[in-house]
Design a protein around this motif. Structure first.
Motif, PDB file in Angstrom:
ATOM      1  N   GLU A  26       1.039  -1.162  -0.126  1.00 33.24           N
ATOM      2  CA  GLU A  26      -0.301  -0.012  -0.011  1.00 33.24           C
ATOM      3  C   GLU A  26       0.922   1.189   0.038  1.00 33.24           C
ATOM      4  O   GLU A  26       0.579   2.130  -0.727  1.00 33.24           O
ATOM      5  N   LYS A  30       1.275   4.132  -2.690  1.00 36.83           N
ATOM      6  CA  LYS A  30       1.076   5.614  -2.578  1.00 36.83           C
ATOM      7  C   LYS A  30       2.026   6.532  -3.132  1.00 36.83           C
ATOM      8  O   LYS A  30       1.929   7.522  -3.808  1.00 36.83           O
ATOM      9  N   GLU A  50      -6.095   5.999  -8.154  1.00 35.94           N
ATOM     10  CA  GLU A  50      -5.763   5.822  -6.632  1.00 35.94           C
ATOM     11  C   GLU A  50      -6.896   4.721  -6.384  1.00 35.94           C
ATOM     12  O   GLU A  50      -6.799   3.901  -5.805  1.00 35.94           O
ATOM     13  N   LYS A  54      -6.160   1.168  -5.049  1.00 36.12           N
ATOM     14  CA  LYS A  54      -6.790   0.354  -3.991  1.00 36.12           C
ATOM     15  C   LYS A  54      -7.620  -0.896  -4.311  1.00 36.12           C
ATOM     16  O   LYS A  54      -7.540  -1.922  -3.637  1.00 36.12           O
ATOM     17  N   GLU A  58      -6.939  -4.564  -3.048  1.00 30.25           N
ATOM     18  CA  GLU A  58      -8.331  -5.410  -2.078  1.00 30.25           C
ATOM     19  C   GLU A  58      -8.245  -6.675  -3.122  1.00 30.25           C
ATOM     20  O   GLU A  58      -8.705  -7.719  -2.326  1.00 30.25           O
TER      21      GLU A  58
END
Length: 72
Positions: A26, A30, A50, A54, A58
């Motif tokens: 993660e 970023k 973004e 994500k 996930e």
């Protein structure tokens, strides 16, 4: 009994390592987003990146694979 305790400890350690790897992934995502920001992407493109980063995290889709699909 000792063997089952060892297995339980190993499983717990693996779970902790997975969690830590997820956290590292993660953070790297970023950093990648920030790098892309520096390349002057639009706000809409940034939000989409973004969201996709994500989602890939996930759903377990490798970011590199997702980038290929997006042509990045």
């Amino acid at each position: 009994m000792s063997e089952s305790v060892n297995i339980a400890l190993i499983l717990r350690d693996i779970q902790l390592m997975r969690k830590k790897l997820d956290e590292i992934e993660e953070e790297l995502l970023k950093l990648k987003v920030r790098e892309l920001e520096e390349e002057e992407v639009s706000d809409e493109e940034l939000r989409e990146l973004e969201r996709l980063s994500k989602e890939t995290l996930e759903n377990g889709i490798p970011w590199e694979e997702a980038k290929k699909e997006l042509g990045l």
